[in-house]
Scaffold this motif. Structure first.
Motif, PDB file in Angstrom:
ATOM      1  N   GLU A  28      34.481   2.214  15.480  1.00  0.00           N
ATOM      2  CA  GLU A  28      35.857   2.268  15.959  1.00  0.00           C
ATOM      3  C   GLU A  28      36.265   3.660  16.407  1.00  0.00           C
ATOM      4  O   GLU A  28      37.063   3.825  17.325  1.00  0.00           O
ATOM      5  CB  GLU A  28      36.805   1.785  14.863  1.00  0.00           C
ATOM      6  CG  GLU A  28      36.630   0.311  14.536  1.00  0.00           C
ATOM      7  CD  GLU A  28      37.683  -0.180  13.577  1.00  0.00           C
ATOM      8  OE1 GLU A  28      37.573   0.144  12.375  1.00  0.00           O
ATOM      9  OE2 GLU A  28      38.614  -0.862  14.027  1.00  0.00           O
ATOM     10  N   ARG A  29      35.718   4.669  15.737  1.00  0.00           N
ATOM     11  CA  ARG A  29      36.002   6.048  16.110  1.00  0.00           C
ATOM     12  C   ARG A  29      34.713   6.855  16.050  1.00  0.00           C
ATOM     13  O   ARG A  29      33.911   6.669  15.151  1.00  0.00           O
ATOM     14  CB  ARG A  29      37.031   6.678  15.163  1.00  0.00           C
ATOM     15  CG  ARG A  29      38.424   6.095  15.249  1.00  0.00           C
ATOM     16  CD  ARG A  29      39.387   6.881  14.382  1.00  0.00           C
ATOM     17  NE  ARG A  29      39.047   6.770  12.960  1.00  0.00           N
ATOM     18  CZ  ARG A  29      39.551   7.553  12.008  1.00  0.00           C
ATOM     19  NH1 ARG A  29      40.380   8.527  12.334  1.00  0.00           N
ATOM     20  NH2 ARG A  29      39.220   7.386  10.749  1.00  0.00           N
ATOM     21  N   ASP A  30      34.537   7.724  17.024  1.00  0.00           N
ATOM     22  CA  ASP A  30      33.382   8.620  17.015  1.00  0.00           C
ATOM     23  C   ASP A  30      33.808   9.906  16.325  1.00  0.00           C
ATOM     24  O   ASP A  30      34.472  10.765  16.909  1.00  0.00           O
ATOM     25  CB  ASP A  30      32.923   8.894  18.447  1.00  0.00           C
ATOM     26  CG  ASP A  30      31.571   9.598  18.490  1.00  0.00           C
ATOM     27  OD1 ASP A  30      31.150  10.115  17.431  1.00  0.00           O
ATOM     28  OD2 ASP A  30      30.943   9.638  19.558  1.00  0.00           O
ATOM     29  N   LEU A  31      33.418  10.058  15.058  1.00  0.00           N
ATOM     30  CA  LEU A  31      33.861  11.191  14.254  1.00  0.00           C
ATOM     31  C   LEU A  31      32.950  12.407  14.374  1.00  0.00           C
ATOM     32  O   LEU A  31      33.210  13.433  13.759  1.00  0.00           O
ATOM     33  CB  LEU A  31      33.934  10.777  12.775  1.00  0.00           C
ATOM     34  CG  LEU A  31      34.825   9.567  12.467  1.00  0.00           C
ATOM     35  CD1 LEU A  31      34.799   9.247  10.983  1.00  0.00           C
ATOM     36  CD2 LEU A  31      36.251   9.820  12.932  1.00  0.00           C
ATOM     37  N   MET A  40      39.121  13.110  24.767  1.00  0.00           N
ATOM     38  CA  MET A  40      38.519  12.074  25.594  1.00  0.00           C
ATOM     39  C   MET A  40      37.982  10.944  24.735  1.00  0.00           C
ATOM     40  O   MET A  40      38.143   9.760  25.060  1.00  0.00           O
ATOM     41  CB  MET A  40      37.387  12.656  26.440  1.00  0.00           C
ATOM     42  CG  MET A  40      36.769  11.642  27.398  1.00  0.00           C
ATOM     43  SD  MET A  40      35.481  12.334  28.452  1.00  0.00           S
ATOM     44  CE  MET A  40      34.186  12.619  27.236  1.00  0.00           C
ATOM     45  N   ALA A  41      37.348  11.287  23.586  1.00  0.00           N
ATOM     46  CA  ALA A  41      36.812  10.270  22.692  1.00  0.00           C
ATOM     47  C   ALA A  41      37.928   9.408  22.105  1.00  0.00           C
ATOM     48  O   ALA A  41      37.765   8.189  21.934  1.00  0.00           O
ATOM     49  CB  ALA A  41      36.003  10.927  21.577  1.00  0.00           C
ATOM     50  N   TYR A  42      39.073  10.029  21.809  1.00  0.00           N
ATOM     51  CA  TYR A  42      40.200   9.289  21.238  1.00  0.00           C
ATOM     52  C   TYR A  42      40.716   8.242  22.220  1.00  0.00           C
ATOM     53  O   TYR A  42      40.879   7.067  21.868  1.00  0.00           O
ATOM     54  CB  TYR A  42      41.323  10.254  20.859  1.00  0.00           C
ATOM     55  CG  TYR A  42      42.603   9.565  20.444  1.00  0.00           C
ATOM     56  CD1 TYR A  42      42.750   9.065  19.145  1.00  0.00           C
ATOM     57  CD2 TYR A  42      43.656   9.398  21.337  1.00  0.00           C
ATOM     58  CE1 TYR A  42      43.920   8.412  18.764  1.00  0.00           C
ATOM     59  CE2 TYR A  42      44.822   8.760  20.963  1.00  0.00           C
ATOM     60  CZ  TYR A  42      44.952   8.259  19.671  1.00  0.00           C
ATOM     61  OH  TYR A  42      46.106   7.615  19.303  1.00  0.00           O
ATOM     62  N   ALA A  45      38.308   5.367  22.808  1.00  0.00           N
ATOM     63  CA  ALA A  45      38.354   4.375  21.735  1.00  0.00           C
ATOM     64  C   ALA A  45      39.578   3.475  21.874  1.00  0.00           C
ATOM     65  O   ALA A  45      39.517   2.272  21.592  1.00  0.00           O
ATOM     66  CB  ALA A  45      38.358   5.067  20.376  1.00  0.00           C
ATOM     67  N   MET A  46      40.706   4.036  22.326  1.00  0.00           N
ATOM     68  CA  MET A  46      41.908   3.240  22.517  1.00  0.00           C
ATOM     69  C   MET A  46      41.710   2.179  23.604  1.00  0.00           C
ATOM     70  O   MET A  46      42.333   1.121  23.572  1.00  0.00           O
ATOM     71  CB  MET A  46      43.093   4.135  22.891  1.00  0.00           C
ATOM     72  CG  MET A  46      43.568   5.068  21.784  1.00  0.00           C
ATOM     73  SD  MET A  46      44.171   4.200  20.298  1.00  0.00           S
ATOM     74  CE  MET A  46      42.731   4.349  19.217  1.00  0.00           C
ATOM     75  N   MET A  47      40.809   2.459  24.557  1.00  0.00           N
ATOM     76  CA  MET A  47      40.509   1.511  25.630  1.00  0.00           C
ATOM     77  C   MET A  47      39.285   0.666  25.304  1.00  0.00           C
ATOM     78  O   MET A  47      38.697   0.031  26.182  1.00  0.00           O
ATOM     79  CB  MET A  47      40.292   2.260  26.949  1.00  0.00           C
ATOM     80  CG  MET A  47      41.562   2.886  27.509  1.00  0.00           C
ATOM     81  SD  MET A  47      42.860   1.670  27.856  1.00  0.00           S
ATOM     82  CE  MET A  47      42.062   0.682  29.116  1.00  0.00           C
ATOM     83  N   ASP A  48      38.878   0.663  24.046  1.00  0.00           N
ATOM     84  CA  ASP A  48      37.767  -0.145  23.555  1.00  0.00           C
ATOM     85  C   ASP A  48      36.416   0.323  24.101  1.00  0.00           C
ATOM     86  O   ASP A  48      35.451  -0.432  24.125  1.00  0.00           O
ATOM     87  CB  ASP A  48      37.979  -1.633  23.901  1.00  0.00           C
ATOM     88  CG  ASP A  48      37.209  -2.544  22.941  1.00  0.00           C
ATOM     89  OD1 ASP A  48      37.020  -2.149  21.772  1.00  0.00           O
ATOM     90  OD2 ASP A  48      36.786  -3.629  23.354  1.00  0.00           O
ATOM     91  N   VAL A  49      36.336   1.563  24.532  1.00  0.00           N
ATOM     92  CA  VAL A  49      35.052   2.155  24.935  1.00  0.00           C
ATOM     93  C   VAL A  49      34.431   2.754  23.685  1.00  0.00           C
ATOM     94  O   VAL A  49      34.725   3.880  23.298  1.00  0.00           O
ATOM     95  CB  VAL A  49      35.244   3.225  26.032  1.00  0.00           C
ATOM     96  CG1 VAL A  49      33.899   3.823  26.427  1.00  0.00           C
ATOM     97  CG2 VAL A  49      35.949   2.634  27.230  1.00  0.00           C
ATOM     98  N   ARG A  50      33.579   1.962  23.046  1.00  0.00           N
ATOM     99  CA  ARG A  50      33.032   2.347  21.750  1.00  0.00           C
ATOM    100  C   ARG A  50      31.545   2.045  21.681  1.00  0.00           C
ATOM    101  O   ARG A  50      31.046   1.187  22.423  1.00  0.00           O
ATOM    102  CB  ARG A  50      33.738   1.587  20.620  1.00  0.00           C
ATOM    103  CG  ARG A  50      35.245   1.784  20.569  1.00  0.00           C
ATOM    104  CD  ARG A  50      35.840   1.045  19.390  1.00  0.00           C
ATOM    105  NE  ARG A  50      37.262   1.274  19.277  1.00  0.00           N
ATOM    106  CZ  ARG A  50      38.189   0.342  19.314  1.00  0.00           C
ATOM    107  NH1 ARG A  50      37.841  -0.923  19.476  1.00  0.00           N
ATOM    108  NH2 ARG A  50      39.460   0.634  19.186  1.00  0.00           N
ATOM    109  N   VAL A 187      31.704  -6.616  30.117  1.00  0.00           N
ATOM    110  CA  VAL A 187      33.084  -6.819  29.672  1.00  0.00           C
ATOM    111  C   VAL A 187      33.063  -7.506  28.309  1.00  0.00           C
ATOM    112  O   VAL A 187      32.079  -8.150  27.939  1.00  0.00           O
ATOM    113  CB  VAL A 187      33.888  -7.682  30.672  1.00  0.00           C
ATOM    114  CG1 VAL A 187      33.940  -7.008  32.032  1.00  0.00           C
ATOM    115  CG2 VAL A 187      33.282  -9.068  30.793  1.00  0.00           C
ATOM    116  N   PRO A 188      34.139  -7.381  27.515  1.00  0.00           N
ATOM    117  CA  PRO A 188      34.163  -8.030  26.205  1.00  0.00           C
ATOM    118  C   PRO A 188      34.226  -9.549  26.316  1.00  0.00           C
ATOM    119  O   PRO A 188      34.645 -10.101  27.343  1.00  0.00           O
ATOM    120  CB  PRO A 188      35.429  -7.468  25.551  1.00  0.00           C
ATOM    121  CG  PRO A 188      36.300  -7.060  26.693  1.00  0.00           C
ATOM    122  CD  PRO A 188      35.368  -6.592  27.763  1.00  0.00           C
TER     123      PRO A 188
END
Length: 265
Positions: A28-31, A40-42, A45-50, A187-188
């Protein structure tokens, strides 16, 4: 004995899918990003690019076949071997790989343990072939992994129109048998339109279908009886699927022709 936190959810990752021997982990998050990349990572992730990762729980008598070179971890007593039986078989698979975009050699993992594949930014879809009457054809390059009860072959278009004008390629990968297949989708799953045909017809303006029942007849046709009429209607040619089966459509993929609202006056 091996213990692991692979299947434990945390602030960074969660389990999103389970089907057959496969589990999908989504980060869910790249820490682990650098400070200058954090913004950019935040928003990514909000746009479901994970990052997403496929895990296979392999047991005696039930292995996994994967794309070449994507193994990250093998936990337990697992062995890998290729599906090549000889030079002739290798050449056949090599030719098939050139026309479908899939790797020629697909390793088979057997034994008892856990297989972890490398992360991908694409969406991982798990499809049970029992829900496809045992036959599924996929868009080029989508295959990620499958249970070893599943078989694959290259199928050619049956008509000249579908091969030349359909935009789906001259050849596709056909998957058949029983078991679960993991696909890498652009796409999802939630964005895919699923159409079930019962001796009916589906017409699509463009090559937006990413998977379909193999028994469906695919052709390319005009939208109206005459070419002049089709040109006047502004639609031209459409991809047509006839028969009984299912089609998965990615309606928002590569839609560069859609005008941006801010460009409108």
């Amino acid at each position: 004995m091996i213990t692991t936190n692979l299947f434990n959810s945390s602030d960074a990752k969660k389990i999103t899918l389970n089907k057959g021997i496969f589990t999908v982990v989504e980060y869910e998050r790249d820490l682990s990003v650098d400070p200058e990349m954090a913004e950019m990572a935040y928003f990514a992730a909000m746009m479901d690019v994970r990052k997403r990762q496929l895990i296979a729980q392999i047991e005696p008598g039930l292995g996994a076949i994967t794309q070449k070179g994507i193994m990250q971890l093998m936990l337990g007593d697992l062995q890998a071997r290729t599906d090549i039986s000889g030079l002739g078989n290798l050449m056949k698979k090599y030719i098939g790989s050139k026309v479908t975009g899939e790797s020629a050699i697909k390793p088979l993992y057997t034994g008892e343990g856990t297989l972890v594949l490398e992360p991908t930014f694409k969406y991982i879809i798990l499809e049970d072939l029992d829900e496809w009457e045992g036959k599924l054809t996929i868009e080029d390059g989508m295959f990620l992994a499958c249970e070893d009860s599943v078989q694959m072959k290259v199928v050619a278009r049956t008509t000249v129109s579908s091969a030349v004008l359909g935009g789906e390629g001259l050849f596709n990968t056909s998957i058949y048998g029983t078991g679960v297949v993991a696909l890498e989708s652009p796409v999802p799953r939630s964005e895919l339109i699923e159409v079930n045909l019962d001796n009916d017809v589906l017409k699509i303006d463009g090559n937006m279908a990413i998977a379909w029942s193999t028994d469906l007849k695919f052709t390319v046709e005009r939208t109206t009886p005459t070419l002049v009429g089709s040109m006047a209607a502004g639609e031209g040619l459409v991809n047509v699927y006839r028969g009984t089966g299912r089609v998965l459509i990615a309606p928002v993929q590569s839609n560069r022709g859609i005008a941006n609202p801010k460009d409108k006056k």
